[in-house]
Design an enzyme around this catalytic site. Sequence first.
Site, short mmCIF file in Angstrom:
data_model
loop_
_atom_site.label_atom_id
_atom_site.label_comp_id
_atom_site.label_asym_id
_atom_site.label_seq_id
_atom_site.Cartn_x
_atom_site.Cartn_y
_atom_site.Cartn_z
N SER A 58 0.82 -1.20 0.00
CA SER A 58 0.00 0.00 0.00
C SER A 58 0.85 1.25 0.00
CB SER A 58 -0.91 0.02 1.23
OG SER A 58 -1.51 1.29 1.39
N CYS A 59 0.41 2.24 -0.78
CA CYS A 59 1.08 3.52 -0.83
C CYS A 59 1.09 4.21 0.53
CB CYS A 59 0.38 4.41 -1.86
SG CYS A 59 1.05 6.06 -2.05
#
Length: 230
Positions: free
Chosen positions: A134-135
């Site tokens: 995930s960013c």
Amino acid sequence: MGGWAALEPDRRCHGRSGEYNMAMDEALLEEVARHGGAYLRFYRWDPPTLSLGRNQPNTFATFPSCARPTGGQAVWHEHEVTYAVVAPIALFGSLRKAYCEIHTRLARALRALSVEAVLAPAHPPIRPSAHPASCFSSSVGGEIWCGPQAGGLAQVRRRQAFLQHGSILLDGTQPFPAGGETTVVAVLGRPVSFEQVVAAISETWGEPLKPRPSAHQPSAHPEIASLAPR
């Protein structure tokens, strides 16, 4: 260059598909690379979609997904304002300077809405093998923080132009463990609409914005020819 052109947000209530949104950003990048100009675009997603970085494998088979032209990690797009800045590289300089300048402007807009937003401090780069999915699980510096991270971003450069697009989370959660994000609603304890955030960014951007209509033809993008700032 003639100033900034601001594309009007799509009048559809919930936005457009991931494929449309990424194709539109690509078309604007190509327009700036060929002919110059500077564009600021805001958009939404229908259906909610997981965007994957250009080189990221899709291990999220249960979610609607699309590929971004930019790098980075996965981002779930649902209750948010998504922005795209497309401009000549010379306007902001290095990748780091562009990150910080654009996010300085976005943080200023959030502060106008009473969100105590600042930029994350710089950290050493993360090895590619150590990147989380995930960013929002990590920060390299320059992201918008309100304690936890409130916005993600990614950038690509093509010839003399760059595209930076990112998310400002309004509400909701990412559908996979991240642990590093917050939302505008969580910070303020009250709803804030897409339209309110777009208006705040437009009013505090720091340079005049020339409104331009955004047409709804994702395959050919005939509207791009009329978008270049005069």
